[in-house]
Design an enzyme around this catalytic site. Structure first.
Site, short mmCIF file in Angstrom:
data_model
loop_
_atom_site.label_atom_id
_atom_site.label_comp_id
_atom_site.label_asym_id
_atom_site.label_seq_id
_atom_site.Cartn_x
_atom_site.Cartn_y
_atom_site.Cartn_z
N SER A 1 41.62 37.95 35.91
CA SER A 1 42.43 39.10 36.29
C SER A 1 43.88 38.95 35.86
O SER A 1 44.39 37.83 35.69
CB SER A 1 42.40 39.29 37.81
OG SER A 1 41.09 39.47 38.25
N1 SAM Z 1 39.18 36.60 40.26
C1 SAM Z 1 38.72 36.34 38.93
C2 SAM Z 1 39.70 35.46 38.18
O1 SAM Z 1 40.80 35.28 38.64
O2 SAM Z 1 39.32 34.95 37.12
C3 SAM Z 1 38.48 37.60 38.23
C4 SAM Z 1 37.13 37.72 37.71
S1 SAM Z 1 36.57 39.18 36.98
C5 SAM Z 1 37.79 40.37 37.08
C6 SAM Z 1 35.34 39.72 38.13
C7 SAM Z 1 34.20 38.80 38.30
O3 SAM Z 1 33.32 39.39 39.24
C8 SAM Z 1 33.37 38.53 37.07
O4 SAM Z 1 33.41 37.17 36.76
C9 SAM Z 1 31.97 38.99 37.45
O5 SAM Z 1 30.95 38.17 36.91
C10 SAM Z 1 32.02 38.91 38.95
N2 SAM Z 1 31.05 39.71 39.68
C11 SAM Z 1 30.64 40.97 39.44
N3 SAM Z 1 29.75 41.35 40.37
C12 SAM Z 1 29.59 40.30 41.22
C13 SAM Z 1 28.81 40.08 42.38
N4 SAM Z 1 28.01 41.01 42.89
N5 SAM Z 1 28.93 38.90 42.97
C14 SAM Z 1 29.72 37.93 42.49
N6 SAM Z 1 30.47 38.08 41.39
C15 SAM Z 1 30.41 39.25 40.77
#
Ligand code: SAM
Length: 669
Positions: A62
């Site tokens: 993010s």
């Molecule tokens: N907070 C993270 C960082 O700082 O790197 C941002 C990660 S990205 C914007 C969002 C993440 O949500 C992705 O890695 C994706 O695989 C994960 N994601 C999507 N749906 C999900 C779910 N149901 N459970 C867990 N992770 C999920």
């Protein structure tokens, strides 16, 4: 070696505190966690640009500002138990762990969990528990939580997560879809049954895929079903419905679709590379139509003023200036020395044939690089109209003499105290010349010649500043250059009267409103498109150009040889791929809110977009050439050419190089 600590402190001051985050514990945590350790190899140099970056499994880390905003909104304090859904790289969980008591984090991709865990271990962050799974269902074993952060967009706040909040706990979650746009929501649990909801503004996230999120195919999952459109399908469908097929570029009716923009005072036509034939030919066809049918009389291009001034004389059937130097000699020559542009110049010349000066169309350069020829233009003009002033100008410009041919070294020299700057002299020279306009007009010099001299004097003053600050790096030199290009456009409009109308040809990076791309949001850069939107409002129309693949003329390095390179197929998360999958091979996408509100809203969401300049490095394409943009706020419309090929560069040497263009074409004079 990059000084990541210094970059981090700067990012927090400029992008986090500077944009209104006040919570000291959040700022302190952001100053502590080394984001460069959470990005992929090769991306470290971008770690402090305040933008999301691609990570493994097609996901993103993010944007730091959004991480800070969410943590501040969740009101996390010491001792809190926090759940993060969508741990990705682990960066946000790491920042939270510097504030809270314990962080539980869930990520659906095992490869990301493994990498994040290794980072926590290496950094000694031992108050984070991480697992693979569907975070839309929360982690009931550790509930209730004081705060829950969801780093992926959900169709509605997951019921399971609301239920796992402690009384007084806060859930921060992006809600919505790419059609209606996502909003960041904060849901505070008041008591067992009551929740309060706050809207924290528009955001853009990857989807939350899971039982209480979206299904893999983009539809809402059954257990979170709210009647409405599915996610992925509707955006694709919107683009498919909105994309208007265009005929072949050379067909007579090609440019008619662009008549809708003809009421604007300025129409800016972009390009996503400096070496694609279709972009030159399409812009030429659109410009011809705007000139012939809609009263446009100025073509302003991203090229150096003095070089294009030679062409302006040529298309206006004026004799060439004696001792003028060959034009477009600097890298990258193919950008304007190409058959497509030569043919446009030929058309302008025949269009102007037999017309009086006031009803002719003109061509002008907006850019500021050719300082040497600009000085020559000012001196030649003054030699004719005011020899005394010419003598003074020679003395003033003498200050720049050592650097005229290679002004890039000027900036380095003035860093050394032994060299004085030439600032005052060139500014005074410009002011003096502008102040004498009326006298010179009385002396019989025509308006176009005065404009050429005045603009050349402005260029020298701007270029002096440009080269002086170039050595400090950062956004300043870019901003100075684009501001100069915009000012030149305004001077052109002013000099040609209230009825004048301009077409601009420049790269998408200059044409697309910078406020809605990484350029503006992460790097503090502005551009001509932004300045036109701000000055002219709806009277400026910004058209971006894009392609999926084919070939392009570009170099691997600055000053390198031009090569015809294959353009890689567009990235699967890009605007280009969206068009490739859903639009006809040639199409116009009118993204203005007034024309298509649903498409406009849908394309406000962040997309990757490819920027190929004069340099193309296919091997590192994602890092070197893709940026995040909000397409419908960046451009009013998007001209799409699925497959494109390289421009036909004209040979550099005089011998035979003007083959195929009119004999009188003045390159090489
Ligand atoms: N907070 C993270 C960082 O700082 O790197 C941002 C990660 S990205 C914007 C969002 C993440 O949500 C992705 O890695 C994706 O695989 C994960 N994601 C999507 N749906 C999900 C779910 N149901 N459970 C867990 N992770 C999920």
């Amino acid at each position: 070696m990059a000084d990541h600590d210094a970059e981090r402190q700067r990012m927090v001051s400029v992008h986090i505190a500077g944009r209104g985050i006040r919570d000291r514990s959040v700022l302190e945590a952001m100053r502590t966690v080394p984001r460069e350790r959470f990005v992929d190899t090769g991306m470290q140099e971008f770690a402090y640009e305040d933008s999301p970056l691609p990570i493994d499994a097609g996901q993103t880390i993010s944007q730091p500002y959004i991480v800070a905003l969410m943590i501040e909104a969740a009101g996390i304090g010491p001792g809190d138990r926090v759940l993060e859904v969508g741990a990705g790289s682990g960066y946000a969980a790491a920042v939270v762990s510097r504030i809270a008591g314990h962080v539980h984090a869930i990520e659906r991709h095992a490869s990301l969990v493994e990498a994040a865990q290794a980072r926590f271990d290496a950094l000694g962050y031992d108050n984070i528990t991480l697992r693979v799974g569907d975070g839309s269902l929360g982690w009931p074993e550790f509930a209730p939580f004081d705060a829950i952060l969801v780093a992926a967009g959900a169709p509605a706040p997951p019921q399971a997560l609301r239920a796992q909040l402690a009384i007084g706990g806060r859930l921060v979650v992006p809600v919505g879809d790419s059609v209606l746009g996502e909003r960041l929501r904060r849901i505070t649990r008041i008591d067992d049954d009551r929740y309060q909801e706050d809207d924290l503004g528009g955001v853009s996230f990857v989807p939350l895929i899971g039982e209480q999120g979206w299904a893999e195919d983009g539809r809402r999952s059954a257990s979170n079903h709210v009647p409405g459109r599915s996610r992925g399908h509707s955006l694709a469908q919107l683009v498919a419905d909105a994309a208007e097929p265009l005929p072949y570029i050379d067909a007579p009716g090609f440019a008619e679709a662009f008549d809708r923009f003809a009421d604007a005072r300025v129409v800016l036509l972009g390009e996503c590379s400096h070496g694609t034939s279709q972009f030159y030919r399409a812009r030429a066809a659109i410009t011809r139509r705007l000139v012939e049918h809609h009263g446009f009389n100025l073509l302003a291009i991203e090229a150096d003023w003095p070089d294009v001034a030679v062409l302006n004389r040529h298309i206006r059937h004026q004799p060439p200036r004696t001792a003028a130097e060959p034009i477009f000699q600097r890298f990258p020559r193919w950008m304007w020395q190409n058959a497509e542009f030569a043919s446009m110049i030929g058309w302008l010349r025949s269009h102007n044939q037999g017309r009086d000066a006031a009803s002719q169309a003109g061509v002008y350069g907006l850019d500021l690089y050719n300082m040497h020829a600009s000085i020559a233009t000012v001196l030649a003009y003054l030699d004719q109209v005011d020899p005394d002033a010419a003598a003074t100008a020679r003395v003033r410009y003498g200050c720049l003499t050592p650097w005229q041919k290679d002004p890039a070294t000027y900036g380095r020299a003035v860093l050394d105290d032994r060299y004085r700057t030439c600032e005052q002299e060139v500014v005074r020279q410009c002011r003096d010349l502008l102040a004498r306009q009326v006298d010179y007009a009385r002396a019989g010099a025509d308006g176009e010649r005065f404009l050429d001299a005045a603009q050349s004097a402005r260029l020298v003053a701007a270029a002096e500043r440009y080269y002086r600050i170039m050595y400090y790096g950062g956004a300043d030199s870019w901003n100075l250059r684009d501001t100069h290009m915009f000012d030149t456009l305004c001077h052109l409009l002013e000099a040609h009267g209230a009825q004048s109308k301009a077409v601009v040809w420049a790269h998408n990076s200059h044409v697309g409103d910078a406020r809605h791309t990484d350029m503006g949001t992460a790097r503090g850069e502005l551009n001509i498109g932004q300045l036109c939107h701000e000055r002219f409002g709806d009277d400026a129309c910004l058209v971006g150009f894009g392609t999926h693949g084919g070939t392009v003329a570009a170099a691997h390095d600055w000053d390198g040889a031009m090569e015809i390179m294959n353009v890689r197929p567009s990235h699967r998360h890009s605007l280009e791929r969206l068009c490739h999958d859903n639009a006809p091979p040639r199409a116009l996408l009118d993204m203005r809110e007034s024309a298509n509100p649903a498409l406009h809203r849908a394309l406000r969401a962040a997309h990757l977009e490819r920027f190929i300049g004069v340099i193309y490095r296919p091997d590192t394409e994602l890092q070197s050439h893709y940026s995040e943009v909000s397409p419908s706020r960046q451009f009013d419309a998007y001209a799409w050419f699925d497959e494109t090929h390289a421009v036909a560069a004209l040979p550099v040497q005089a011998e035979g190089w003007d083959r195929g263009v009119p004999d009188t074409y003045p390159f090489g004079v």
